[in-house]
Design a protein around this motif. Structure first.
Motif, PDB file in Angstrom:
ATOM      1  N   ASN A 133     -19.290  12.889  30.034  1.00  0.00           N
ATOM      2  CA  ASN A 133     -20.694  13.448  30.319  1.00  0.00           C
ATOM      3  C   ASN A 133     -21.020  13.811  29.119  1.00  0.00           C
ATOM      4  OD1 ASN A 133     -22.475  15.506  31.403  1.00  0.00           O
ATOM      5  ND2 ASN A 133     -21.597  17.404  31.048  1.00  0.00           N
ATOM      6  N   GLU A 134     -21.530  12.171  29.241  1.00  0.00           N
ATOM      7  CA  GLU A 134     -22.566  11.926  27.949  1.00  0.00           C
ATOM      8  C   GLU A 134     -23.658  10.657  28.496  1.00  0.00           C
ATOM      9  OE1 GLU A 134     -19.963  10.226  25.350  1.00  0.00           O
ATOM     10  OE2 GLU A 134     -18.315  11.991  24.981  1.00  0.00           O
ATOM     11  N   VAL A 135     -24.511  10.492  27.356  1.00  0.00           N
ATOM     12  CA  VAL A 135     -25.303   9.813  27.006  1.00  0.00           C
ATOM     13  C   VAL A 135     -25.660   9.128  25.940  1.00  0.00           C
ATOM     14  CG1 VAL A 135     -27.938   9.036  27.507  1.00  0.00           C
ATOM     15  CG2 VAL A 135     -26.986  11.393  28.969  1.00  0.00           C
ATOM     16  N   CYS A 136     -25.655   7.735  25.948  1.00  0.00           N
ATOM     17  CA  CYS A 136     -25.896   6.883  24.768  1.00  0.00           C
ATOM     18  C   CYS A 136     -26.481   6.190  24.777  1.00  0.00           C
ATOM     19  CB  CYS A 136     -24.325   6.579  24.632  1.00  0.00           C
ATOM     20  SG  CYS A 136     -22.115   6.938  24.481  1.00  0.00           S
ATOM     21  N   LEU A 137     -27.769   6.053  24.045  1.00  0.00           N
ATOM     22  CA  LEU A 137     -29.122   5.371  24.031  1.00  0.00           C
ATOM     23  C   LEU A 137     -28.895   4.860  22.706  1.00  0.00           C
ATOM     24  CD1 LEU A 137     -31.012   8.298  25.201  1.00  0.00           C
ATOM     25  CD2 LEU A 137     -30.280   6.358  26.528  1.00  0.00           C
ATOM     26  N   THR A 179     -32.217   0.409  13.789  1.00  0.00           N
ATOM     27  CA  THR A 179     -31.203   0.383  14.696  1.00  0.00           C
ATOM     28  C   THR A 179     -30.042   1.393  14.611  1.00  0.00           C
ATOM     29  OG1 THR A 179     -30.733  -1.078  15.213  1.00  0.00           O
ATOM     30  CG2 THR A 179     -33.173  -0.631  16.210  1.00  0.00           C
ATOM     31  N   CYS A 180     -30.057   2.431  16.043  1.00  0.00           N
ATOM     32  CA  CYS A 180     -29.258   3.140  15.948  1.00  0.00           C
ATOM     33  C   CYS A 180     -28.928   3.624  16.739  1.00  0.00           C
ATOM     34  CB  CYS A 180     -28.428   4.908  15.110  1.00  0.00           C
ATOM     35  SG  CYS A 180     -29.596   5.912  15.252  1.00  0.00           S
ATOM     36  N   VAL A 181     -27.406   4.387  17.345  1.00  0.00           N
ATOM     37  CA  VAL A 181     -27.387   5.015  18.787  1.00  0.00           C
ATOM     38  C   VAL A 181     -27.415   6.348  18.610  1.00  0.00           C
ATOM     39  CG1 VAL A 181     -25.387   5.040  20.976  1.00  0.00           C
ATOM     40  CG2 VAL A 181     -25.467   3.643  19.059  1.00  0.00           C
ATOM     41  N   LEU A 182     -28.324   7.233  19.390  1.00  0.00           N
ATOM     42  CA  LEU A 182     -27.954   8.593  19.629  1.00  0.00           C
ATOM     43  C   LEU A 182     -26.952   8.753  20.872  1.00  0.00           C
ATOM     44  CD1 LEU A 182     -29.465  11.361  19.415  1.00  0.00           C
ATOM     45  CD2 LEU A 182     -31.180  10.477  20.808  1.00  0.00           C
ATOM     46  N   ARG A 183     -25.943   9.368  20.470  1.00  0.00           N
ATOM     47  CA  ARG A 183     -25.170   9.822  21.502  1.00  0.00           C
ATOM     48  C   ARG A 183     -25.521  11.303  22.222  1.00  0.00           C
ATOM     49  NH1 ARG A 183     -18.689  11.356  20.169  1.00  0.00           N
ATOM     50  NH2 ARG A 183     -18.046  11.978  22.237  1.00  0.00           N
ATOM     51  N   LEU A 184     -25.912  11.499  23.090  1.00  0.00           N
ATOM     52  CA  LEU A 184     -25.985  13.071  23.284  1.00  0.00           C
ATOM     53  C   LEU A 184     -24.755  13.253  24.684  1.00  0.00           C
ATOM     54  CD1 LEU A 184     -29.320  12.614  25.021  1.00  0.00           C
ATOM     55  CD2 LEU A 184     -29.233  13.252  22.895  1.00  0.00           C
ATOM     56  N   THR A 185     -24.095  14.377  23.733  1.00  0.00           N
ATOM     57  CA  THR A 185     -23.018  15.380  24.577  1.00  0.00           C
ATOM     58  C   THR A 185     -22.986  16.792  24.502  1.00  0.00           C
ATOM     59  OG1 THR A 185     -22.057  16.504  22.722  1.00  0.00           O
ATOM     60  CG2 THR A 185     -21.181  14.417  22.921  1.00  0.00           C
TER      61      THR A 185
END
Length: 293
Positions: free
Chosen positions: A86-90, A38-44
């Motif tokens: 203004n990011e999304v972290c999943l 598992t990891c974090v997908l950080r969208l900017t």
């Protein structure tokens, strides 16, 4: 780090049309899936990051992979948590993402969206070619967890260590073959290198001692300059910095040859950590392996 937060006003949708971009993105995700469950997908707005923020001091590996979104996506829309953030972290399972992308390797187009099904999902939609004029659509819904803002401070790019040695790696395929063979002899391996372009991989046990030598590897220009810098002029270019690591963690990293890096480097902090870097035109991948006693 899990959260069942609703995506709410957050929006993410992107589209890849170029098959080369689809395949390169798939290779990156597949590489990440070899490194972590598992990891974090950080969208900017401008980048995507795959992040594993293990505490190296506690024996965990950490990873930071950065992709420029414009190099992969023909369309890219993001509405983050707020105007100031203004990011999304999943939190994602890279293997699930990798499996979904495998069905898209001949696609005319691939869409990626943040959706709300029974839980938040990354939805992968692949438009596949057919013999007729009607496209075949394959959809994968990959469950994700949305990471709340209060935990974002854990997702910063790791600082570069104050290395003792920084050196280019030998060809990754050659290095992988050596490490795979050594894995049959021990669970641990010693990496050592100096600023004269020498790297040794060693197995040292009560029963066997095996060493593979690499020479004339060279140093990155900034590392060579730094080694002559203020406060470091006493460093002997022949002096070896060494670190003992778990072979399996090094093997996982060497799966990274799928990224086809143009440069691969290694920094060693003596008896503390190995910092491995793969650089390709559109992707950079950093991986930290802590020393074991």
């Amino acid at each position: 780090m899990k959260s069942g937060l609703n995506p709410g006003n957050m929006k993410f949708r992107a589209k890849m049309v170029d098959i080369g971009c689809v395949n390169q993105f798939s290779r990156v995700v597949n590489t990440i899936s070899k490194l972590t469950k598992t990891c974090v997908l950080r969208l900017t707005p401008h980048h995507l990051f795959f992040i594993l923020s293990g505490k190296v001091a506690n024996g965990g590996v950490s990873m930071w992979c950065e992709l420029a979104q414009a190099k992969f996506f023909d369309e890219y829309q993001l509405v983050g948590l707020s105007a100031e953030a203004n990011e999304v972290c999943l939190e994602v399972t890279p293997e699930n993402l990798s499996r979904a992308l495998k069905t898209a390797q001949t696609a005319r187009a691939v869409k990626v969206k943040l959706t709300k099904k029974h839980c938040p999902c990354l939805t992968i939609i692949a438009e596949l070619p057919t013999m007729s004029s009607i496209s075949r659509i394959v959809t994968h819904n990959i469950p994700v967890d949305i990471i709340p803002r209060r935990l974002w401070h854990e997702l910063k790019e790791p600082g570069l260590p104050d290395f003792d040695v920084c050196i280019y790696l030998p060809p990754l395929k050659t290095m992988k073959n050596v490490v795979d063979r050594m894995n049959n002899l021990s669970n641990f391996l010693v990496m050592e290198a100096n600023m004269n372009g020498v790297m040794n991989l060693k197995i040292e046990t009560d029963l066997v001692s095996v060493t593979t030598h690499f020479r004339d590897l060279g140093n990155p220009p900034w590392a060579a300059a730094d080694s002559q810098g203020e406060g470091q002029s006493q460093r002997d270019p022949e002096a070896m910095a060494r670190v003992r690591v778990e072979i399996k963690k090094l093997q996982q990293f060497l799966m990274g040859q799928q990224v086809n890096p143009s440069k691969a480097m290694c920094s060693i902090v003596h008896q503390k950590v190995v910092h491995l870097i793969l650089l390709q035109e559109d992707v950079s991948l950093q991986y930290f392996i802590p020393a074991v006693a």
